[in-house]
Enzyme design. Structure first.
Site, PDB file in Angstrom:
ATOM      1  N   PRO A 140       0.806  -1.195   0.020  1.00  0.00           N
ATOM      2  CA  PRO A 140      -0.197  -0.137   0.169  1.00  0.00           C
ATOM      3  C   PRO A 140       0.911   1.238  -0.105  1.00  0.00           C
ATOM      4  O   PRO A 140       1.926   1.228   0.755  1.00  0.00           O
ATOM      5  CB  PRO A 140      -0.679  -0.226   1.224  1.00  0.00           C
ATOM      6  CG  PRO A 140       0.038  -1.178   2.173  1.00  0.00           C
ATOM      7  CD  PRO A 140       0.687  -1.942   1.340  1.00  0.00           C
ATOM      8  N   CYS A 166       0.353   5.491   0.067  1.00  0.00           N
ATOM      9  CA  CYS A 166      -0.686   6.581  -0.012  1.00  0.00           C
ATOM     10  C   CYS A 166      -0.191   7.626  -1.085  1.00  0.00           C
ATOM     11  O   CYS A 166       1.020   7.459  -1.418  1.00  0.00           O
ATOM     12  CB  CYS A 166      -0.250   7.546   1.294  1.00  0.00           C
ATOM     13  SG  CYS A 166      -0.801   6.948   2.824  1.00  0.00           S
ATOM     14  N   ALA A 189      -3.440   3.152   2.342  1.00  0.00           N
ATOM     15  CA  ALA A 189      -4.138   3.491   3.683  1.00  0.00           C
ATOM     16  C   ALA A 189      -5.215   4.281   3.187  1.00  0.00           C
ATOM     17  O   ALA A 189      -5.315   5.488   2.964  1.00  0.00           O
ATOM     18  CB  ALA A 189      -3.230   4.134   4.610  1.00  0.00           C
ATOM     19  N   GLN A 240      -6.249  -1.336   2.199  1.00  0.00           N
ATOM     20  CA  GLN A 240      -5.732  -1.199   3.343  1.00  0.00           C
ATOM     21  C   GLN A 240      -6.790  -0.275   4.424  1.00  0.00           C
ATOM     22  O   GLN A 240      -6.685   0.817   3.992  1.00  0.00           O
ATOM     23  CB  GLN A 240      -4.290  -0.687   3.531  1.00  0.00           C
ATOM     24  CG  GLN A 240      -3.687  -0.692   5.054  1.00  0.00           C
ATOM     25  CD  GLN A 240      -2.277  -0.227   5.222  1.00  0.00           C
ATOM     26  OE1 GLN A 240      -2.080   1.115   4.486  1.00  0.00           O
ATOM     27  NE2 GLN A 240      -1.243  -1.004   5.633  1.00  0.00           N
ATOM     28  N   TYR A 291       0.506   4.537  13.675  1.00  0.00           N
ATOM     29  CA  TYR A 291      -0.948   4.917  13.429  1.00  0.00           C
ATOM     30  C   TYR A 291      -1.840   4.165  14.718  1.00  0.00           C
ATOM     31  O   TYR A 291      -1.299   3.571  15.608  1.00  0.00           O
ATOM     32  CB  TYR A 291      -1.642   4.568  11.930  1.00  0.00           C
ATOM     33  CG  TYR A 291      -0.811   5.264  10.980  1.00  0.00           C
ATOM     34  CD1 TYR A 291      -0.930   6.601  10.894  1.00  0.00           C
ATOM     35  CD2 TYR A 291       0.065   4.607  10.274  1.00  0.00           C
ATOM     36  CE1 TYR A 291      -0.136   7.357   9.819  1.00  0.00           C
ATOM     37  CE2 TYR A 291       0.838   5.338   9.329  1.00  0.00           C
ATOM     38  CZ  TYR A 291       0.737   6.731   9.199  1.00  0.00           C
ATOM     39  OH  TYR A 291       1.440   7.314   8.077  1.00  0.00           O
ATOM     40  N   ARG A 310      -1.481  -5.446   8.595  1.00  0.00           N
ATOM     41  CA  ARG A 310       0.316  -5.080   8.617  1.00  0.00           C
ATOM     42  C   ARG A 310       0.594  -4.903  10.120  1.00  0.00           C
ATOM     43  O   ARG A 310      -0.032  -4.037  10.573  1.00  0.00           O
ATOM     44  CB  ARG A 310       0.430  -3.898   7.657  1.00  0.00           C
ATOM     45  CG  ARG A 310       1.810  -3.662   7.412  1.00  0.00           C
ATOM     46  CD  ARG A 310       1.868  -2.360   6.512  1.00  0.00           C
ATOM     47  NE  ARG A 310       2.514  -3.381   5.342  1.00  0.00           N
ATOM     48  CZ  ARG A 310       3.144  -2.569   4.369  1.00  0.00           C
ATOM     49  NH1 ARG A 310       3.418  -0.974   4.641  1.00  0.00           N
ATOM     50  NH2 ARG A 310       3.607  -3.254   3.503  1.00  0.00           N
ATOM     51  N   ARG A 343       8.359   0.998  -3.036  1.00  0.00           N
ATOM     52  CA  ARG A 343       9.121   1.812  -4.203  1.00  0.00           C
ATOM     53  C   ARG A 343       9.693   1.348  -5.480  1.00  0.00           C
ATOM     54  O   ARG A 343       9.823   1.919  -6.350  1.00  0.00           O
ATOM     55  CB  ARG A 343      10.285   2.571  -3.282  1.00  0.00           C
ATOM     56  CG  ARG A 343       9.858   3.431  -2.156  1.00  0.00           C
ATOM     57  CD  ARG A 343      11.041   3.755  -1.204  1.00  0.00           C
ATOM     58  NE  ARG A 343      11.326   2.753  -0.559  1.00  0.00           N
ATOM     59  CZ  ARG A 343      12.183   2.840   0.448  1.00  0.00           C
ATOM     60  NH1 ARG A 343      12.816   3.701   0.675  1.00  0.00           N
ATOM     61  NH2 ARG A 343      12.474   1.622   1.203  1.00  0.00           N
TER      62      ARG A 343
HETATM   63  C1  LIG Z   1       4.947   6.714  -1.428  1.00  0.00           C
HETATM   64  C2  LIG Z   1       4.896   5.691  -0.359  1.00  0.00           C
HETATM   65  C3  LIG Z   1       3.365   5.736   0.334  1.00  0.00           C
HETATM   66  C4  LIG Z   1       3.489   4.640   1.588  1.00  0.00           C
HETATM   67  N1  LIG Z   1       2.107   4.404   2.033  1.00  0.00           N
HETATM   68  C5  LIG Z   1       1.841   3.481   2.941  1.00  0.00           C
HETATM   69  C6  LIG Z   1       0.620   3.259   3.280  1.00  0.00           C
HETATM   70  O1  LIG Z   1      -0.619   3.790   2.864  1.00  0.00           O
HETATM   71  N2  LIG Z   1       0.506   2.222   4.136  1.00  0.00           N
HETATM   72  C7  LIG Z   1       1.598   1.471   4.595  1.00  0.00           C
HETATM   73  O2  LIG Z   1       1.385   0.579   5.483  1.00  0.00           O
HETATM   74  N3  LIG Z   1       2.705   1.573   4.278  1.00  0.00           N
HETATM   75  C8  LIG Z   1       3.026   2.715   3.460  1.00  0.00           C
HETATM   76  N4  LIG Z   1       4.201   3.086   3.058  1.00  0.00           N
HETATM   77  C9  LIG Z   1       5.313   2.021   3.281  1.00  0.00           C
HETATM   78  C10 LIG Z   1       5.449   0.824   2.364  1.00  0.00           C
HETATM   79  O3  LIG Z   1       4.306   0.168   2.022  1.00  0.00           O
HETATM   80  C11 LIG Z   1       6.608   0.044   2.522  1.00  0.00           C
HETATM   81  O4  LIG Z   1       6.365  -0.527   3.748  1.00  0.00           O
HETATM   82  C12 LIG Z   1       7.882   0.767   2.651  1.00  0.00           C
HETATM   83  O5  LIG Z   1       7.923   1.838   1.574  1.00  0.00           O
HETATM   84  C13 LIG Z   1       8.962   0.043   2.644  1.00  0.00           C
HETATM   85  O6  LIG Z   1       8.833  -0.996   1.580  1.00  0.00           O
HETATM   86  P1  LIG Z   1      10.113  -0.720   0.101  1.00  0.00           P
HETATM   87  O7  LIG Z   1      11.396  -0.551   0.539  1.00  0.00           O
HETATM   88  O8  LIG Z   1       9.508  -1.700  -0.882  1.00  0.00           O
HETATM   89  O9  LIG Z   1       9.653   0.797  -0.541  1.00  0.00           O
HETATM   90  C14 LIG Z   1       4.482   3.857   1.747  1.00  0.00           C
HETATM   91  C15 LIG Z   1       5.517   3.979   1.246  1.00  0.00           C
HETATM   92  C16 LIG Z   1       5.823   4.911   0.358  1.00  0.00           C
HETATM   93  C17 LIG Z   1       7.152   5.112  -0.622  1.00  0.00           C
END
Ligand SMILES: Cc1cc2nc3c(=O)[nH]c(=O)nc-3n(C[C@H](O)[C@H](O)[C@H](O)COP(=O)(O)O)c2cc1C
Length: 365
Positions: free
Chosen positions: A23, A25, A57, A100, A182, A230, A324
């Site tokens: 997920p 945002c 989220a 989520q 949160y 999560r 990412r």
């Molecule tokens: C732009 C952005 C928005 C995110 N929004 C959420 C979210 O809505 N809910 C959530 O649990 N984590 C959110 N995260 C965290 C990611 O889901 C993830 O756990 C975190 O980026 C680590 O994973 P990665 O190394 O693959 O980026 C967000 C991350 C990014 C980069």
């Protein structure tokens, strides 16, 4: 045979591979309503090769949003807007969609990241926040008021109503956001929960309200629809939740009938630093999978196909979630399939970008 591209079943949901878009945002909604940005974003990810895309989220109360741009499911307009976007993305793509459900608690009323990511000022239309205890997330953050039992009843019902809206929209899976500081994590962690009533103190007490949400949502989500959470598997500080707690939280949520756990970590206070090493949550996920015996997903600095393949092949997690990497390469799943010599679904319109395209290069190599 690739382990990453082997099928998995979550409750009644069959997924052709173990790749999940985490997920993310987008901070781009209009009073909680998804719009054309989300249509483009989710439409793109629907054809990424990931079997499951988890929508960002999505907040169950208007004042439970992180920012003015966060998505919500607290109104009929929100539901109609998300239904339009998800049904279009689904028609165009190959992925299944999860959602989520969240409440930002003391991290609410903040600026979008590109506006500074700090607490909103009064001129920016800040709103009052609430959390487990009246302690700010960090310096210059809003001090929340303590959540009362009446708030708990209302918020719990808001989660139930949002879950019912999610089911009407046709989501294939529902994930409760119990991580990253949160609402639910704020109750679970001894760092942010200093209550002296039955919702604070012992581990059991700190879990009481989050568990009541899980139980109430489970009661309205049919068994064939996977419901999970999560969690923060570690607060990364001596006075916070540890991996042992992460395992215990997973066991407790499993006992409430949840089908999967996504192991993330960090986020309890503004100054907590989460590791940035490849696969930093994998060791915690491996413990959750083994000791809690629940379908386990993990996330965090998973970027390479071989790395993702090893996590699944070694039995450290059942699914990998990437955030990412999918923004950087929205066809990450296709490229992983190529690297691992596996099959992946593509829309017919793009079929010509499949194995026949790579064959000449492979023959030359
Ligand atoms: C732009 C952005 C928005 C995110 N929004 C959420 C979210 O809505 N809910 C959530 O649990 N984590 C959110 N995260 C965290 C990611 O889901 C993830 O756990 C975190 O980026 C680590 O994973 P990665 O190394 O693959 O980026 C967000 C991350 C990014 C980069």
């Amino acid at each position: 045979m690739s382990a990453l591209f082997s099928p998995i079943k979550l409750a009644g949901l069959e997924l052709p591979n173990r790749i999940v878009v985490a997920p993310m945002c987008q901070y781009s909604a209009d009073d909680g309503c998804a719009n054309d940005w989300h249509l483009m974003h989710l439409g793109m990810l629907a054809n990424s090769g990931a079997a499951l895309v988890v929508v960002e989220a999505t907040h169950v109360e208007r004042h439970g949003r992180i920012t003015h741009g966060c998505m919500g499911l607290y109104s009929d307009d929100n539901e109609a807007a998300l239904a339009r976007v998800v049904s279009s993305a689904r028609r165009a793509g190959t992925a299944k969609f999860g959602i989520q459900l969240a409440h930002a608690a003391r991290k609410a009323s903040s600026q979008r990241p590109w506006e500074g990511g700090r607490a909103l000022t009064p001129e920016q239309d800040a709103w009052p926040t609430m959390a487990a205890s009246p302690i700010a997330y960090g310096e210059n953050w809003h001090t929340p008021r303590e959540i009362t039992e009446d708030d708990m009843a209302r918020i719990r019902q808001a989660f139930v109503t949002a879950a019912e809206r999610s089911l009407r929209i046709g989501f294939d899976a529902i994930e409760l956001h119990m991580a990253h500081g949160y609402l639910a994590h704020g109750f679970m962690s001894p760092v942010s929960n200093k209550r002296t009533d039955q919702y604070g103190g012992s581990f059991e007490n700190r879990l009481r309200f989050p568990l009541s949400i899980a139980k109430a949502v489970r009661a309205v989500v049919p068994r064939h629809v996977p419901l999970g959470a999560r969690i923060t598997g570690s607060d990364w500080r001596a006075d916070g939740l540890t991996a042992d707690d992460g395992v215990a939280i997973a066991k407790t949520l499993k006992a409430e009938g949840l089908d999967f756990i996504c192991v993330s970590s960090g986020g309890v206070t503004a100054d907590t630093r989460t590791p940035t090493t490849p696969g930093y949550n994998v060791p915690i996920a491996a413990r959750v999978k083994k000791e809690a015996g629940i379908v386990t997903r993990t996330v965090g600095m998973i970027t390479e196909p071989a790395q993702a393949e090893a996590i699944i092949a070694n039995g450290e997690a059942d699914q990998v979630s990437l955030a990412r990497a999918f923004l950087d390469d929205p066809h990450w799943g296709w490229h992983a399939a190529k690297a691992l010599n596996a099959e992946v679904a593509r829309p017919v319109q793009y079929a010509r970008a499949g194995p026949k395209l790579w064959a000449p290069a492979a023959a030359k190599a």
